[in-house]
Design an enzyme around this catalytic site. Sequence first.
Site, PDB file in Angstrom:
ATOM      1  N   HIS A   1      38.590  31.089  44.550  1.00 58.34           N
ATOM      2  CA  HIS A   1      39.339  32.504  44.683  1.00 58.34           C
ATOM      3  C   HIS A   1      39.633  32.769  45.892  1.00 58.34           C
ATOM      4  O   HIS A   1      39.394  31.924  47.009  1.00 58.34           O
ATOM      5  CB  HIS A   1      38.211  33.305  44.065  1.00 58.34           C
ATOM      6  CG  HIS A   1      38.103  33.488  42.631  1.00 58.34           C
ATOM      7  ND1 HIS A   1      39.130  33.353  41.602  1.00 58.34           N
ATOM      8  CD2 HIS A   1      36.705  33.484  42.005  1.00 58.34           C
ATOM      9  CE1 HIS A   1      38.598  33.185  40.534  1.00 58.34           C
ATOM     10  NE2 HIS A   1      37.179  33.206  40.600  1.00 58.34           N
TER      11      HIS A   1
ATOM     12  N   CYS B   1      44.169  32.320  45.004  1.00 54.57           N
ATOM     13  CA  CYS B   1      44.956  33.601  44.996  1.00 54.57           C
ATOM     14  C   CYS B   1      45.054  34.055  46.357  1.00 54.57           C
ATOM     15  O   CYS B   1      44.430  33.874  47.253  1.00 54.57           O
ATOM     16  CB  CYS B   1      44.399  34.569  44.095  1.00 54.57           C
ATOM     17  SG  CYS B   1      44.582  34.252  42.311  1.00 54.57           S
TER      18      CYS B   1
END
EC number: 3.4.22.61
Length: 347
Positions: free
Chosen positions: A194, A237
Amino acid sequence: MHHGNPICLTIHEILSGDYGLILNKVDENKLITQREYNNLKSINNANAETHVIELVDKIMNKGEKTCKDFLNLLQTDGAIKETFPLLAMSSCQHGNTHVTQYRNTVRPVGLCVIINNKNFKDGSQRRGTDKDARNLAEVFKCLGFRVLMCEDLNKDQMDQALTFVASLADMSHFVDPQQVLEHGDAFICSILSHGKKGVVLGTDRNPLPIKEITRKFRGCDQSVLTGKPKVFLIQACQGSNIQHGVQLMETDDDTSPLTIPEEADVLVAMATVEDHAALRHIVDGSWFVQSLCEQLKERCPRGEDIVSILHYVNDDVAHRETSSLAKQMPEVRFTLRKKLVLPPQRT
């Protein structure tokens, strides 16, 4: 090998693939005499590279005109260009060696570190990431890299592992202590996790700035990686915004020693641009990594360089969209001074 001769070691390595073709073409173009051709053809008990060295040495000793004619032959003959696409990436000049690509002669080529964060401390999982990690490992093994897989690292563990890799200090926490690790001609680091703007997250959700990661490998007088390419492939991300498609318009785009800047020779390829999400299928893996692996498999054997390949990745990912019309645009930035070509290694 006659190291004193003004020849490209890269060309020696490339031409060894089909020495007979080169010898016949040199003969057809009258760059050597019939007697020299017969002598070169009849050399016994030597490998292909030795044959190539003998041929190139003979041509280099004939003077500048013959040398230039030979180089012109390598660059213009259709059969040679088709058989040896890597020659398009290299050039030699008589009396001087000028290579437009990074050296790639050490085996293994170098280390490829993959940090695959799947299971997070809050109980969540990045499903599909294992396929990304497997595909990356498979591709870079084929390209001659020693692959080190690190799984589910928190922020401090990521920081520690990368610090150790940069200096090749004590890696016993991550690999078998008996294994000897050495940096080669290139370094690859892929982080699957992430992320938020400018950072990747450890499994504890704490952020590690991407700038800090690349800085660990910055050039210095003591580093064996100084002057060598360092590639960072980041699947994470960079925000929560979802990108949408827009009507395509024509645009124009222009981009522009003895010592090199310490920030030189780095490439960072991000799955997405700043502030936006990177899309990942829970079975098939992420758009960016799957496209990257497909393009590397297809284009590395053709002798295409990493930046050119990433152009195709950008275009491929840009054409994809979800059923809700969500889009994704990877971003590449680099300070590479030469072309980085990674031909598959013969097993």
